[in-house]
Design a protein around this motif. Sequence first.
Motif, PDB file in Angstrom:
ATOM      1  N   GLN A 115      -9.278 -15.597   4.348  1.00  0.00           N
ATOM      2  CA  GLN A 115      -8.599 -14.658   5.231  1.00  0.00           C
ATOM      3  C   GLN A 115      -9.201 -13.271   5.095  1.00  0.00           C
ATOM      4  O   GLN A 115      -9.431 -12.804   3.978  1.00  0.00           O
ATOM      5  CB  GLN A 115      -7.111 -14.602   4.904  1.00  0.00           C
ATOM      6  CG  GLN A 115      -6.402 -15.910   5.154  1.00  0.00           C
ATOM      7  CD  GLN A 115      -4.958 -15.879   4.717  1.00  0.00           C
ATOM      8  OE1 GLN A 115      -4.574 -15.119   3.846  1.00  0.00           O
ATOM      9  NE2 GLN A 115      -4.146 -16.718   5.341  1.00  0.00           N
ATOM     10  N   LEU A 116      -9.438 -12.617   6.229  1.00  0.00           N
ATOM     11  CA  LEU A 116      -9.876 -11.230   6.252  1.00  0.00           C
ATOM     12  C   LEU A 116      -8.630 -10.367   6.383  1.00  0.00           C
ATOM     13  O   LEU A 116      -7.839 -10.548   7.309  1.00  0.00           O
ATOM     14  CB  LEU A 116     -10.826 -10.968   7.424  1.00  0.00           C
ATOM     15  CG  LEU A 116     -11.305  -9.532   7.592  1.00  0.00           C
ATOM     16  CD1 LEU A 116     -12.160  -9.107   6.383  1.00  0.00           C
ATOM     17  CD2 LEU A 116     -12.078  -9.372   8.886  1.00  0.00           C
ATOM     18  N   GLU A 117      -8.434  -9.452   5.422  1.00  0.00           N
ATOM     19  CA  GLU A 117      -7.259  -8.588   5.421  1.00  0.00           C
ATOM     20  C   GLU A 117      -7.673  -7.133   5.553  1.00  0.00           C
ATOM     21  O   GLU A 117      -8.770  -6.753   5.155  1.00  0.00           O
ATOM     22  CB  GLU A 117      -6.455  -8.764   4.130  1.00  0.00           C
ATOM     23  CG  GLU A 117      -5.885 -10.145   3.962  1.00  0.00           C
ATOM     24  CD  GLU A 117      -5.046 -10.282   2.709  1.00  0.00           C
ATOM     25  OE1 GLU A 117      -5.136  -9.415   1.813  1.00  0.00           O
ATOM     26  OE2 GLU A 117      -4.302 -11.270   2.618  1.00  0.00           O
ATOM     27  N   ARG A 118      -6.744  -6.304   6.090  1.00  0.00           N
ATOM     28  CA  ARG A 118      -7.007  -4.880   6.284  1.00  0.00           C
ATOM     29  C   ARG A 118      -5.781  -4.075   5.875  1.00  0.00           C
ATOM     30  O   ARG A 118      -4.657  -4.507   6.048  1.00  0.00           O
ATOM     31  CB  ARG A 118      -7.321  -4.624   7.755  1.00  0.00           C
ATOM     32  CG  ARG A 118      -7.389  -3.138   8.106  1.00  0.00           C
ATOM     33  CD  ARG A 118      -7.838  -2.897   9.498  1.00  0.00           C
ATOM     34  NE  ARG A 118      -6.835  -3.302  10.475  1.00  0.00           N
ATOM     35  CZ  ARG A 118      -7.022  -3.248  11.778  1.00  0.00           C
ATOM     36  NH1 ARG A 118      -8.167  -2.835  12.270  1.00  0.00           N
ATOM     37  NH2 ARG A 118      -6.075  -3.623  12.606  1.00  0.00           N
ATOM     38  N   THR A 119      -6.041  -2.861   5.339  1.00  0.00           N
ATOM     39  CA  THR A 119      -4.968  -1.921   5.056  1.00  0.00           C
ATOM     40  C   THR A 119      -5.430  -0.522   5.433  1.00  0.00           C
ATOM     41  O   THR A 119      -6.617  -0.214   5.355  1.00  0.00           O
ATOM     42  CB  THR A 119      -4.525  -1.954   3.583  1.00  0.00           C
ATOM     43  OG1 THR A 119      -3.422  -1.077   3.410  1.00  0.00           O
ATOM     44  CG2 THR A 119      -5.636  -1.540   2.645  1.00  0.00           C
ATOM     45  N   ARG A 120      -4.489   0.289   5.842  1.00  0.00           N
ATOM     46  CA  ARG A 120      -4.781   1.695   6.129  1.00  0.00           C
ATOM     47  C   ARG A 120      -4.210   2.608   5.056  1.00  0.00           C
ATOM     48  O   ARG A 120      -4.697   3.694   4.839  1.00  0.00           O
ATOM     49  CB  ARG A 120      -4.225   2.095   7.494  1.00  0.00           C
ATOM     50  CG  ARG A 120      -4.989   1.481   8.627  1.00  0.00           C
ATOM     51  CD  ARG A 120      -4.657   2.161   9.938  1.00  0.00           C
ATOM     52  NE  ARG A 120      -5.485   1.638  10.998  1.00  0.00           N
ATOM     53  CZ  ARG A 120      -6.715   2.052  11.262  1.00  0.00           C
ATOM     54  NH1 ARG A 120      -7.260   2.989  10.552  1.00  0.00           N
ATOM     55  NH2 ARG A 120      -7.400   1.528  12.239  1.00  0.00           N
ATOM     56  N   ASN A 121      -3.159   2.151   4.380  1.00  0.00           N
ATOM     57  CA  ASN A 121      -2.511   2.997   3.379  1.00  0.00           C
ATOM     58  C   ASN A 121      -2.765   2.532   1.953  1.00  0.00           C
ATOM     59  O   ASN A 121      -2.268   3.134   1.016  1.00  0.00           O
ATOM     60  CB  ASN A 121      -1.004   3.067   3.646  1.00  0.00           C
ATOM     61  CG  ASN A 121      -0.332   1.714   3.566  1.00  0.00           C
ATOM     62  OD1 ASN A 121      -0.941   0.727   3.181  1.00  0.00           O
ATOM     63  ND2 ASN A 121       0.916   1.665   3.960  1.00  0.00           N
ATOM     64  N   TRP A 152      -1.122  -4.882   3.053  1.00  0.00           N
ATOM     65  CA  TRP A 152      -2.252  -5.650   3.563  1.00  0.00           C
ATOM     66  C   TRP A 152      -1.770  -6.560   4.676  1.00  0.00           C
ATOM     67  O   TRP A 152      -0.735  -7.195   4.568  1.00  0.00           O
ATOM     68  CB  TRP A 152      -2.875  -6.493   2.455  1.00  0.00           C
ATOM     69  CG  TRP A 152      -3.579  -5.668   1.441  1.00  0.00           C
ATOM     70  CD1 TRP A 152      -3.082  -5.183   0.274  1.00  0.00           C
ATOM     71  CD2 TRP A 152      -4.927  -5.217   1.502  1.00  0.00           C
ATOM     72  NE1 TRP A 152      -4.023  -4.463  -0.394  1.00  0.00           N
ATOM     73  CE2 TRP A 152      -5.178  -4.472   0.343  1.00  0.00           C
ATOM     74  CE3 TRP A 152      -5.954  -5.373   2.430  1.00  0.00           C
ATOM     75  CZ2 TRP A 152      -6.410  -3.881   0.077  1.00  0.00           C
ATOM     76  CZ3 TRP A 152      -7.188  -4.798   2.161  1.00  0.00           C
ATOM     77  CH2 TRP A 152      -7.402  -4.061   1.002  1.00  0.00           C
ATOM     78  N   GLN A 153      -2.530  -6.640   5.769  1.00  0.00           N
ATOM     79  CA  GLN A 153      -2.198  -7.556   6.849  1.00  0.00           C
ATOM     80  C   GLN A 153      -3.401  -8.446   7.133  1.00  0.00           C
ATOM     81  O   GLN A 153      -4.552  -7.996   7.097  1.00  0.00           O
ATOM     82  CB  GLN A 153      -1.754  -6.818   8.107  1.00  0.00           C
ATOM     83  CG  GLN A 153      -2.748  -5.824   8.618  1.00  0.00           C
ATOM     84  CD  GLN A 153      -2.237  -5.021   9.808  1.00  0.00           C
ATOM     85  OE1 GLN A 153      -3.032  -4.431  10.497  1.00  0.00           O
ATOM     86  NE2 GLN A 153      -0.959  -4.988  10.064  1.00  0.00           N
ATOM     87  N   VAL A 154      -3.131  -9.709   7.406  1.00  0.00           N
ATOM     88  CA  VAL A 154      -4.188 -10.671   7.699  1.00  0.00           C
ATOM     89  C   VAL A 154      -4.659 -10.444   9.131  1.00  0.00           C
ATOM     90  O   VAL A 154      -3.868 -10.472  10.071  1.00  0.00           O
ATOM     91  CB  VAL A 154      -3.677 -12.118   7.532  1.00  0.00           C
ATOM     92  CG1 VAL A 154      -4.758 -13.110   7.931  1.00  0.00           C
ATOM     93  CG2 VAL A 154      -3.228 -12.359   6.097  1.00  0.00           C
ATOM     94  N   LEU A 155      -5.957 -10.176   9.279  1.00  0.00           N
ATOM     95  CA  LEU A 155      -6.532  -9.988  10.617  1.00  0.00           C
ATOM     96  C   LEU A 155      -6.908 -11.317  11.255  1.00  0.00           C
ATOM     97  O   LEU A 155      -6.626 -11.560  12.414  1.00  0.00           O
ATOM     98  CB  LEU A 155      -7.777  -9.113  10.555  1.00  0.00           C
ATOM     99  CG  LEU A 155      -7.565  -7.644  10.286  1.00  0.00           C
ATOM    100  CD1 LEU A 155      -8.906  -6.941  10.270  1.00  0.00           C
ATOM    101  CD2 LEU A 155      -6.672  -7.044  11.327  1.00  0.00           C
ATOM    102  N   ARG A 156      -7.598 -12.142  10.481  1.00  0.00           N
ATOM    103  CA  ARG A 156      -8.022 -13.440  10.997  1.00  0.00           C
ATOM    104  C   ARG A 156      -8.358 -14.369   9.848  1.00  0.00           C
ATOM    105  O   ARG A 156      -8.615 -13.935   8.732  1.00  0.00           O
ATOM    106  CB  ARG A 156      -9.201 -13.294  11.952  1.00  0.00           C
ATOM    107  CG  ARG A 156     -10.434 -12.679  11.349  1.00  0.00           C
ATOM    108  CD  ARG A 156     -11.557 -12.562  12.364  1.00  0.00           C
ATOM    109  NE  ARG A 156     -11.250 -11.580  13.373  1.00  0.00           N
ATOM    110  CZ  ARG A 156     -11.928 -10.456  13.573  1.00  0.00           C
ATOM    111  NH1 ARG A 156     -12.955 -10.187  12.826  1.00  0.00           N
ATOM    112  NH2 ARG A 156     -11.587  -9.613  14.502  1.00  0.00           N
TER     113      ARG A 156
END
Length: 108
Positions: free
Chosen positions: A37-43, A47-51
């Motif tokens: 899973q590719l995850e992203r965070t801004r803060n 973490w949220q799963v992108l794809r």
Amino acid sequence: MTATDSPEMSSRRVVRQGSRSSAEVVTVDETGLSDVQLERTRNGVDWQVLRTLPVERDRVVISFPKERKKGKVTYRLTVPGTESVTGAVTQEMTVKVKKKKKKKRNRR
């Protein structure tokens, strides 16, 4: 998981708004995995799963999304834990998104 073909996976990158970071190829050390899973965070916390990305021949090709907001974005790959796999997380890659360049107006 280790980043092979690109040594800057764990480093910082800079892109402009509306563009995307270049693709990465990551080698997966554990055999038998089907997806990561590719995850992203801004803060840095949420973490949220992108794809979900498929593992093919022990490699994963990561294509990053276009960055629409100015600021800092951090990405990582995760392997969810199952009965046969303990799970893993890669080093984080930070992308600094700079303000989009203004178009020059042609004055006559």
